[in-house]
Write a protein that holds these residues in place. Structure first.
Motif, PDB file in Angstrom:
ATOM      1  N   ASP A  33       0.866  -1.185   0.000  1.00 46.53           N
ATOM      2  CA  ASP A  33       0.000   0.000   0.000  1.00 46.53           C
ATOM      3  C   ASP A  33       0.900   1.233   0.000  1.00 46.53           C
ATOM      4  O   ASP A  33       1.391   1.654   1.052  1.00 46.53           O
ATOM      5  N   THR A  34       1.144   1.800  -1.193  1.00 40.63           N
ATOM      6  CA  THR A  34       2.098   2.915  -1.253  1.00 40.63           C
ATOM      7  C   THR A  34       1.479   4.224  -0.765  1.00 40.63           C
ATOM      8  O   THR A  34       2.200   5.130  -0.362  1.00 40.63           O
ATOM      9  N   GLY A  35       0.129   4.307  -0.775  1.00 39.89           N
ATOM     10  CA  GLY A  35      -0.516   5.473  -0.164  1.00 39.89           C
ATOM     11  C   GLY A  35      -0.179   5.530   1.311  1.00 39.89           C
ATOM     12  O   GLY A  35       0.101   6.603   1.873  1.00 39.89           O
ATOM     13  N   PHE A  38       3.209   7.075   1.774  1.00 42.83           N
ATOM     14  CA  PHE A  38       3.188   8.545   1.724  1.00 42.83           C
ATOM     15  C   PHE A  38       2.561   9.106   3.002  1.00 42.83           C
ATOM     16  O   PHE A  38       3.026  10.115   3.538  1.00 42.83           O
ATOM     17  N   ARG A  39       1.507   8.444   3.489  1.00 45.37           N
ATOM     18  CA  ARG A  39       0.842   8.911   4.709  1.00 45.37           C
ATOM     19  C   ARG A  39       1.773   8.790   5.917  1.00 45.37           C
ATOM     20  O   ARG A  39       1.863   9.706   6.744  1.00 45.37           O
ATOM     21  N   ALA A  40       2.459   7.653   6.042  1.00 43.07           N
ATOM     22  CA  ALA A  40       3.364   7.443   7.180  1.00 43.07           C
ATOM     23  C   ALA A  40       4.516   8.443   7.127  1.00 43.07           C
ATOM     24  O   ALA A  40       4.965   8.957   8.157  1.00 43.07           O
ATOM     25  N   ALA A  97      -0.265  14.053   2.966  1.00 39.22           N
ATOM     26  CA  ALA A  97       0.423  13.131   2.045  1.00 39.22           C
ATOM     27  C   ALA A  97       0.362  13.665   0.615  1.00 39.22           C
ATOM     28  O   ALA A  97       1.371  13.654  -0.101  1.00 39.22           O
ATOM     29  N   SER A  98      -0.809  14.172   0.201  1.00 41.61           N
ATOM     30  CA  SER A  98      -0.943  14.693  -1.168  1.00 41.61           C
ATOM     31  C   SER A  98      -0.073  15.916  -1.390  1.00 41.61           C
ATOM     32  O   SER A  98       0.456  16.120  -2.486  1.00 41.61           O
ATOM     33  N   LEU A  99       0.058  16.745  -0.344  1.00 40.07           N
ATOM     34  CA  LEU A  99       0.882  17.948  -0.473  1.00 40.07           C
ATOM     35  C   LEU A  99       2.362  17.577  -0.557  1.00 40.07           C
ATOM     36  O   LEU A  99       3.120  18.160  -1.336  1.00 40.07           O
ATOM     37  N   VAL A 106      10.633  13.826  -2.450  1.00 38.23           N
ATOM     38  CA  VAL A 106       9.845  12.783  -1.789  1.00 38.23           C
ATOM     39  C   VAL A 106       9.558  11.656  -2.776  1.00 38.23           C
ATOM     40  O   VAL A 106       9.706  10.473  -2.457  1.00 38.23           O
ATOM     41  N   ARG A 107       9.181  12.004  -3.998  1.00 39.30           N
ATOM     42  CA  ARG A 107       8.854  10.980  -4.997  1.00 39.30           C
ATOM     43  C   ARG A 107      10.090  10.151  -5.348  1.00 39.30           C
ATOM     44  O   ARG A 107      10.007   8.939  -5.523  1.00 39.30           O
ATOM     45  N   ALA A 108      11.249  10.814  -5.447  1.00 42.02           N
ATOM     46  CA  ALA A 108      12.473  10.087  -5.796  1.00 42.02           C
ATOM     47  C   ALA A 108      12.789   9.054  -4.722  1.00 42.02           C
ATOM     48  O   ALA A 108      13.131   7.907  -5.012  1.00 42.02           O
ATOM     49  N   GLY A 127      -1.437   2.191  -5.712  1.00 46.20           N
ATOM     50  CA  GLY A 127      -1.104   3.593  -5.516  1.00 46.20           C
ATOM     51  C   GLY A 127      -1.597   4.480  -6.644  1.00 46.20           C
ATOM     52  O   GLY A 127      -2.744   4.339  -7.090  1.00 46.20           O
ATOM     53  N   ARG A 128      -0.737   5.397  -7.083  1.00 50.23           N
ATOM     54  CA  ARG A 128      -1.112   6.318  -8.153  1.00 50.23           C
ATOM     55  C   ARG A 128      -0.236   6.121  -9.392  1.00 50.23           C
ATOM     56  O   ARG A 128      -0.658   6.375 -10.504  1.00 50.23           O
ATOM     57  N   ASP A 129       1.020   5.691  -9.171  1.00 50.45           N
ATOM     58  CA  ASP A 129       2.001   5.625 -10.263  1.00 50.45           C
ATOM     59  C   ASP A 129       2.715   4.281 -10.296  1.00 50.45           C
ATOM     60  O   ASP A 129       3.845   4.191 -10.736  1.00 50.45           O
ATOM     61  N   MET A 130       2.024   3.232  -9.823  1.00 50.64           N
ATOM     62  CA  MET A 130       2.672   1.922  -9.774  1.00 50.64           C
ATOM     63  C   MET A 130       2.944   1.381 -11.170  1.00 50.64           C
ATOM     64  O   MET A 130       4.035   0.885 -11.456  1.00 50.64           O
ATOM     65  N   GLU A 177     -10.612  17.858  -4.716  1.00 48.34           N
ATOM     66  CA  GLU A 177      -9.372  18.578  -4.440  1.00 48.34           C
ATOM     67  C   GLU A 177      -8.171  17.622  -4.481  1.00 48.34           C
ATOM     68  O   GLU A 177      -7.132  17.924  -5.053  1.00 48.34           O
ATOM     69  N   ARG A 178      -8.331  16.438  -3.874  1.00 47.43           N
ATOM     70  CA  ARG A 178      -7.244  15.456  -3.881  1.00 47.43           C
ATOM     71  C   ARG A 178      -6.983  14.968  -5.314  1.00 47.43           C
ATOM     72  O   ARG A 178      -5.830  14.821  -5.732  1.00 47.43           O
ATOM     73  N   ASP A 179      -8.035  14.771  -6.103  1.00 44.95           N
ATOM     74  CA  ASP A 179      -7.882  14.388  -7.510  1.00 44.95           C
ATOM     75  C   ASP A 179      -7.052  15.430  -8.253  1.00 44.95           C
ATOM     76  O   ASP A 179      -6.169  15.098  -9.031  1.00 44.95           O
ATOM     77  N   LEU A 181      -4.872  17.630  -7.052  1.00 46.48           N
ATOM     78  CA  LEU A 181      -3.463  17.569  -6.644  1.00 46.48           C
ATOM     79  C   LEU A 181      -2.767  16.375  -7.301  1.00 46.48           C
ATOM     80  O   LEU A 181      -1.637  16.480  -7.777  1.00 46.48           O
ATOM     81  N   ASP A 182      -3.442  15.217  -7.318  1.00 45.03           N
ATOM     82  CA  ASP A 182      -2.812  13.995  -7.829  1.00 45.03           C
ATOM     83  C   ASP A 182      -2.681  14.004  -9.354  1.00 45.03           C
ATOM     84  O   ASP A 182      -1.703  13.496  -9.906  1.00 45.03           O
ATOM     85  N   ARG A 183      -3.663  14.583 -10.058  1.00 44.42           N
ATOM     86  CA  ARG A 183      -3.646  14.523 -11.530  1.00 44.42           C
ATOM     87  C   ARG A 183      -2.790  15.621 -12.148  1.00 44.42           C
ATOM     88  O   ARG A 183      -2.279  15.471 -13.250  1.00 44.42           O
ATOM     89  N   GLU A 184      -2.680  16.762 -11.444  1.00 45.70           N
ATOM     90  CA  GLU A 184      -2.020  17.915 -12.069  1.00 45.70           C
ATOM     91  C   GLU A 184      -0.552  18.069 -11.700  1.00 45.70           C
ATOM     92  O   GLU A 184       0.108  18.962 -12.200  1.00 45.70           O
ATOM     93  N   ARG A 185      -0.049  17.234 -10.787  1.00 43.44           N
ATOM     94  CA  ARG A 185       1.362  17.438 -10.419  1.00 43.44           C
ATOM     95  C   ARG A 185       2.256  17.035 -11.585  1.00 43.44           C
ATOM     96  O   ARG A 185       1.955  16.091 -12.321  1.00 43.44           O
ATOM     97  N   PRO A 186       3.388  17.765 -11.759  1.00 44.30           N
ATOM     98  CA  PRO A 186       4.250  17.484 -12.901  1.00 44.30           C
ATOM     99  C   PRO A 186       4.984  16.149 -12.787  1.00 44.30           C
ATOM    100  O   PRO A 186       5.223  15.492 -13.799  1.00 44.30           O
TER     101      PRO A 186
END
Ligand code: C5P
Length: 220
Positions: A33-35, A38-40, A97-99, A106-108, A127-130, A177-179, A181-186
């Motif tokens: 669970d990669t979410g 990020f949460r932890a 976590a989304s922020l 963090v992603r790296a 997750g989002r990018d598995m 709002e979470r969508d 943040l998750d869809r628009e990040r570069p």
């Protein structure tokens, strides 16, 4: 045999966690669970960590150590030696976590840790990018989707079943709002992998989605 990797991506509240866990249990492999990672991480760094400098994030992230043990329903994510539990499942920590998840440092770090947890291990990674970034060579990739309205109503029903009051409009707003943040990040935005099986769960029961997933895994 080569490890079996199945990826499950999609927006918040689409039922990924439940389905990924069921799939891992059916296949007898680990569930990642990669979410929750990020949460932890967000909880360990504390409120406001998304504003830290890149150098400061890079200095602090290696102090947050993850582990994965067990398979199926017994899969356990460890953070600094302790099982990650419900303390990370609040709306507030989800927002933190989304922020944090938009920060490239963090992603790296997550990319590196998630790949190392999957090294030589069969797993269902959620997750989002598995499928797009972390496990691009996965045997089978899924992208689960449902409208924000449907996801909000499911959440309302869950809360009501637990005896909690729920504000459907506020929940739908938070999901949108979470969508965004998750869809628009570069870096690693939420988008289906070109080779993902896309399942719109809006009109399907949990069991129907699970059947589709298992059929697709069996035929892979
Ligand atoms: O799935 P969950 O709601 O637990 O994830 C919390 C947040 O972590 C997501 O809203 C997303 O911003 C981030 N996340 C991510 N990449 C992942 C998993 C989660 O950016 N692979």
């Amino acid at each position: 045999a080569e490890p079996l990797v199945v990826t499950m991506d999609g927006p918040a509240g689409v039922g990924k966690s439940t389905l990924a866990r069921m799939t891992a249990q059916a296949l007898g492999i680990a569930y990642l669970d990669t979410g929750a990672m990020f949460r932890a991480t967000a909880l360990a760094l504390g409120e406001g960590a998304w504003d830290l400098s890149g150098a400061e994030l890079e200095a602090r992230l290696p102090g947050i150590v993850f582990g994965l043990t067990g398979v199926g329903d017994c899969s356990t994510l460890l953070c600094n030696g302790a099982a990650v539990g419900d303390e990370v499942r609040t709306e507030e920590v989800g927002r933190w976590a989304s922020l944090l998840a938009v920060r490239p440092e963090v992603r790296a770090r997550q990319l590196q840790v998630q790949r190392s947890l999957g090294l030589g291990t069969s797993l269902v990674a959620e997750g989002r990018d598995m499928g797009t970034v972390v496990f691009p060579a996965a045997r089978r990739k899924f992208f689960l989707d449902a409208s924000p309205r449907v996801r909000a109503l499911r959440r309302v029903r869950q809360l009501e079943a637990m005896g909690q009051a729920a504000d459907a409009a506020a929940i739908e707003q938070a999901i949108r709002e979470r969508d965004r943040l998750d869809r628009e990040r570069p870096v690693a935005p939420l988008v289906p992998a070109p080779d993902a099986v896309i399942v719109d769960t809006s009109e399907l029961t949990l069991h129907q989605v699970f059947e589709r997933i298992m059929d697709a895994v069996r035929s892979s």
